[in-house]
Structure formats: C-alpha cells, structure tokens
Scaffold this motif. Structure first.
Motif, PDB file in Angstrom:
ATOM      1  N   ILE A  28      11.285 -32.347  -3.901  1.00  0.00           N
ATOM      2  CA  ILE A  28      11.974 -31.066  -3.764  1.00  0.00           C
ATOM      3  C   ILE A  28      11.051 -30.164  -2.963  1.00  0.00           C
ATOM      4  O   ILE A  28       9.866 -30.053  -3.263  1.00  0.00           O
ATOM      5  N   VAL A  29      11.604 -29.531  -1.946  1.00  0.00           N
ATOM      6  CA  VAL A  29      10.826 -28.606  -1.131  1.00  0.00           C
ATOM      7  C   VAL A  29      11.573 -27.284  -1.069  1.00  0.00           C
ATOM      8  O   VAL A  29      12.783 -27.250  -0.834  1.00  0.00           O
ATOM      9  N   SER A  30      10.832 -26.213  -1.319  1.00  0.00           N
ATOM     10  CA  SER A  30      11.407 -24.883  -1.134  1.00  0.00           C
ATOM     11  C   SER A  30      10.320 -23.935  -0.663  1.00  0.00           C
ATOM     12  O   SER A  30       9.125 -24.201  -0.811  1.00  0.00           O
ATOM     13  N   LYS A  31      10.775 -22.854  -0.093  1.00  0.00           N
ATOM     14  CA  LYS A  31       9.876 -21.809   0.390  1.00  0.00           C
ATOM     15  C   LYS A  31      10.473 -20.493  -0.079  1.00  0.00           C
ATOM     16  O   LYS A  31      11.694 -20.307  -0.044  1.00  0.00           O
ATOM     17  N   THR A  32       9.590 -19.597  -0.560  1.00  0.00           N
ATOM     18  CA  THR A  32      10.049 -18.275  -0.977  1.00  0.00           C
ATOM     19  C   THR A  32       9.299 -17.208  -0.198  1.00  0.00           C
ATOM     20  O   THR A  32       8.208 -17.444   0.327  1.00  0.00           O
TER      21      THR A  32
END
Length: 180
Positions: A28-32
C-alpha cells in the motif's frame, strides 16, 4: 459538481470483526500533505480500505483509524516524522464496510530542496502473523492506560515495556516484523 471530502465522521460506525489481508507481495502506498490529508494513494490501498481513490484524495488519513489503535502509536508516529525521522510500526486500519486490516507501516517525511517537510510518504505491507499476535495485547494495555490516565499514562506504560525488554521502540517493531 463539488465532491464532498470524506472525514472521520464518514468512518463506519458498525465495526465488525471481519479481517481483510494484504497479499504477500502487496504494497500500500500513499502520500499525505503536512496535515495528513491524502494527496496520492495506490489502487491496493483503495481496494483494501473499500473506498474509491477519488473519495480518498483530500480525505484525512485518520478516516481509516481503527478504534483498537492506541493514540500513543500515532503520537509516536507524528513525533518521529515531524522530526524528519523514519517511523516503522504496526497499524490496524478500518475498512469502509466496518472490517479491518493490519499493516506493517513505514512512513517518512518528504523534504524540499531547503529540507522543509512538504509531505509524507507511507508504504505498508502485510505484517507477520506472529508480530500481530504479539502487538495486540500490548495495544490493549496501552488503550486501557489511556482510558485510566490519558496519553501520559499510555506513554509511561509503553516506556516501561520497552525498558523492561531492554529495547527501543524502533528495534522492537522491526524485530517483530523480522520474526525475532
């Protein structure tokens, strides 16, 4: 047409004990942004969380915070990444349908040319089952401590646990994921 940004109030109220699991090769990859609002997420994230990618973009990452997670875990996370250090940890996340999934998370600050934090990137993978079996009762102790004495008591319990086991937080979680 204006799209409503999801918020913590949009999290499911009926929480189930139905677990979803990542595949062995899933990441899982996310950026905030610096406030924790999602600015990028991959399809694996939206699929397991049960939200459309378009609904996750702009939402605060706490949308998927499971109530079984102690607040001290997130304080530790934010203290580290705001200090431009890496965070490793086990996180139980809440799915849109009320189910949950566990991840082993790596989170780091993204810096601009002047070394200012501009965003955060998180990569999560499937945790070892043995690690989750170890961390669940510890998280329960931390949540109970929060209920009786707030964040300070939870931090004290965590510190006592690490001291008793002669380890740092980082060593503890990384060794759990290694199966040690």
């Amino acid at each position: 047409m204006v799209r409503k940004t999801l918020s913590k109030e949009d999290s499911p109220k009926d929480i189930t004990n139905i677990e979803k699991q990542l595949g062995d090769n899933d990441f899982i990859v996310s950026k905030t942004d610096t406030k924790g609002n999602i600015i990028y997420c991959n399809e694996i994230f939206s699929n397991i969380a049960g939200y459309k990618t378009s609904n996750l973009i702009g939402a605060n990452h706490n949308l998927i915070r499971h109530p079984d997670m102690p607040r001290i875990a997130f304080k530790t996370l934010w203290d580290l990444v705001k200090d431009k250090k890496e965070f490793f940890g086990f996180v139980k996340n809440l799915c849109a349908d009320g189910g949950y999934y566990w991840v082993f998370a790596y989170i780091t600050a993204d810096l601009d040319i002047n070394k200012n934090i501009v965003s955060y990137t998180s990569v999560r993978r499937k945790p070892l089952k043995s690690a989750i079996e170890t961390i669940v009762p510890i998280y329960k102790l931390l949540i109970d401590a929060e209920k009786s004495g707030g964040m300070n008591e939870s931090a004290r319990v965590l510190g006592d646990f690490l001291h008793k086991n002669r380890t740092s937080y980082e060593e503890f979680v990384v060794n759990l994921q290694k199966g040690e």
